[in-house]
Write a protein that holds these residues in place. Structure first.
Motif, short mmCIF file in Angstrom:
data_model
loop_
_atom_site.label_atom_id
_atom_site.label_comp_id
_atom_site.label_asym_id
_atom_site.label_seq_id
_atom_site.Cartn_x
_atom_site.Cartn_y
_atom_site.Cartn_z
N PRO A 131 0.82 -1.22 0.00
CA PRO A 131 0.00 0.00 0.00
C PRO A 131 0.85 1.27 0.00
N GLY A 132 0.50 2.19 -0.87
CA GLY A 132 1.18 3.47 -0.93
C GLY A 132 2.46 3.47 -1.75
N LEU A 133 2.94 2.28 -2.15
CA LEU A 133 4.22 2.21 -2.85
C LEU A 133 4.16 2.89 -4.21
N ASN A 134 3.15 2.56 -5.01
CA ASN A 134 3.08 3.12 -6.36
C ASN A 134 3.09 4.65 -6.36
N ALA A 135 2.34 5.25 -5.44
CA ALA A 135 2.28 6.71 -5.36
C ALA A 135 3.65 7.28 -4.99
N GLN A 138 6.04 7.01 -7.96
CA GLN A 138 5.70 8.02 -8.96
C GLN A 138 6.22 9.39 -8.54
N SER A 139 6.13 9.71 -7.26
CA SER A 139 6.62 11.01 -6.79
C SER A 139 8.14 11.09 -6.93
N CYS A 140 8.82 9.96 -6.72
CA CYS A 140 10.27 9.93 -6.89
C CYS A 140 10.63 10.12 -8.37
N LYS A 141 9.86 9.49 -9.24
CA LYS A 141 10.11 9.62 -10.68
C LYS A 141 9.91 11.06 -11.13
N GLU A 142 8.86 11.69 -10.63
CA GLU A 142 8.57 13.08 -11.01
C GLU A 142 9.65 14.04 -10.51
N ALA A 143 10.32 13.66 -9.42
CA ALA A 143 11.40 14.48 -8.87
C ALA A 143 12.75 14.08 -9.45
N SER A 144 12.73 13.16 -10.42
CA SER A 144 13.95 12.68 -11.10
C SER A 144 14.95 12.05 -10.12
N ILE A 145 14.43 11.32 -9.14
CA ILE A 145 15.29 10.60 -8.19
C ILE A 145 15.48 9.18 -8.72
N PRO A 146 16.71 8.79 -9.07
CA PRO A 146 16.93 7.43 -9.57
C PRO A 146 16.76 6.40 -8.46
N MET A 147 16.27 5.22 -8.84
CA MET A 147 15.98 4.19 -7.84
C MET A 147 16.55 2.84 -8.26
N ALA A 148 16.87 2.03 -7.26
CA ALA A 148 17.41 0.69 -7.50
C ALA A 148 16.79 -0.29 -6.53
N VAL A 149 16.84 -1.56 -6.91
CA VAL A 149 16.41 -2.66 -6.04
C VAL A 149 17.66 -3.47 -5.71
N VAL A 150 17.87 -3.70 -4.42
CA VAL A 150 19.01 -4.51 -3.96
C VAL A 150 18.42 -5.66 -3.15
N THR A 151 18.60 -6.88 -3.63
CA THR A 151 17.91 -8.02 -3.04
C THR A 151 18.80 -9.25 -2.88
N SER A 152 18.43 -10.10 -1.93
CA SER A 152 19.13 -11.38 -1.74
C SER A 152 18.63 -12.41 -2.75
N ASP A 153 17.56 -12.08 -3.45
CA ASP A 153 17.03 -12.94 -4.50
C ASP A 153 17.95 -12.82 -5.73
N ASP A 249 3.14 6.27 3.23
CA ASP A 249 2.53 7.59 3.37
C ASP A 249 3.35 8.49 4.29
N GLU A 250 4.26 7.89 5.07
CA GLU A 250 5.10 8.66 5.99
C GLU A 250 6.29 9.31 5.28
N LEU A 251 6.46 8.99 4.00
CA LEU A 251 7.56 9.55 3.23
C LEU A 251 7.03 10.58 2.22
N LYS A 252 7.75 11.67 2.09
CA LYS A 252 7.35 12.70 1.14
C LYS A 252 8.58 13.26 0.46
N ILE A 253 8.52 13.38 -0.86
CA ILE A 253 9.62 13.96 -1.62
C ILE A 253 9.40 15.47 -1.75
N ILE A 254 10.41 16.21 -1.37
CA ILE A 254 10.36 17.67 -1.53
C ILE A 254 11.42 18.04 -2.55
N SER A 255 10.98 18.38 -3.74
CA SER A 255 11.93 18.70 -4.80
C SER A 255 12.47 20.10 -4.60
#
Length: 261
Positions: A131-135, A138-153, A249-255
């Protein structure tokens, strides 16, 4: 430059690294059926050999079942939560080796069981964004923040799960255990992910649901370690986190643009 606001606190954020299982998707929904299938197959094999588990069934991988025998949870510090598939396979093969089966036969048998269990997981495709992940993504993408997944899988499995959830396009880098020499809690995977995001570790934030994720962030020198734990009672495991959240929902991007506005 963007800032990540967490309950009023702001940290500089030029990139975000996410753990996968339990952070992007419901861990038990995806891996619960895999673990149960493996343990059921192993239990049948042991029975045919006139043997049983060397420990309680739930202690083999760190699963939790209710009185009716249904899987309802897992040990946040156990193998199922933290180990790679290969490491889990090794633990299970040890059960067969204890019966007198040669190791090469034991590990080959468990890998076959694991393949069957994984095929069942692929048929179900039980992976949905939390819950809340997609939103938030999307806010990170709009702020041009690059993202990665780091997993043990494995990287391939992670790619597959991201596709199932429809979120693969958000991530510039996916680093699975097969891409590094030392997995979590070593910082190697985080350093590689940051390199692929073209940022320094000290400019990045990590979000994960295990203390192994927090230790990885610390070992890589990342700026902020955010523990993700929807259930309050599990948060005490995240003792190396800088801050713990229960939902996105506890996280907010401030560009930079909005902060100047």
């Amino acid at each position: 430059m963007s800032m990540l606001q967490i309950r009023g606190k702001q940290v500089t954020c030029r990139g975000i690294l996410f753990d996968k299982d339990g952070t992007l998707l419901d861990f038990l929904q995806l891996w619960g059926p895999w673990a149960e299938s493996l343990l059921n197959q192993l239990e049948s094999q042991l029975s045919e050999l006139g043997a049983s588990f060397t420990v309680e069934r739930e202690q083999v991988l760190g699963t939790v079942r209710n009185r009716e025998g249904h899987l309802i949870g897992y040990d946040l510090q156990g193998p199922l939560a933290i180990a790679t598939v290969d490491e889990s396979n090794g633990l299970l093969a040890g059960q067969l080796y204890a019966t007198g089966m040669p190791w090469n036969e034991a590990i080959t048998t468990i890998r076959r069981f694991s393949s069957v269990a994984m095929d069942e997981v692929r048929q179900r495709k039980m992976a949905e964004p939390l819950p809340g992940l997609n939103a938030f993504l999307q806010s990170c993408k709009e702020a041009s923040i690059p993202m990665a997944v780091v997993t043990s899988d494995s990287t391939a499995a992670a790619e597959e799960h991201m596709e199932w959830m429809g979120i693969r396009s958000y991530f510039t880098s996916i680093v699975g255990s097969d891409r590094v020499t030392r997995g979590k809690p070593d910082g190697e995977a985080a350093v590689l992910a940051c390199r692929e995001l073209h940022i320094l570790p000290e400019e990045a934030v990590v979000i994960g649901d295990s203390n192994g994720d927090m230790q990885m962030g610390r070992n890589a020198g990342m700026s902020c370690r955010i523990g993700f734990c929807p259930e309050v009672e599990g948060s005490h495991y995240l003792y190396d986190a800088d801050v713990i959240i229960q939902n996105y929902d506890e996280l907010k991007i401030i560009s930079e643009r909005s902060s100047q506005g």
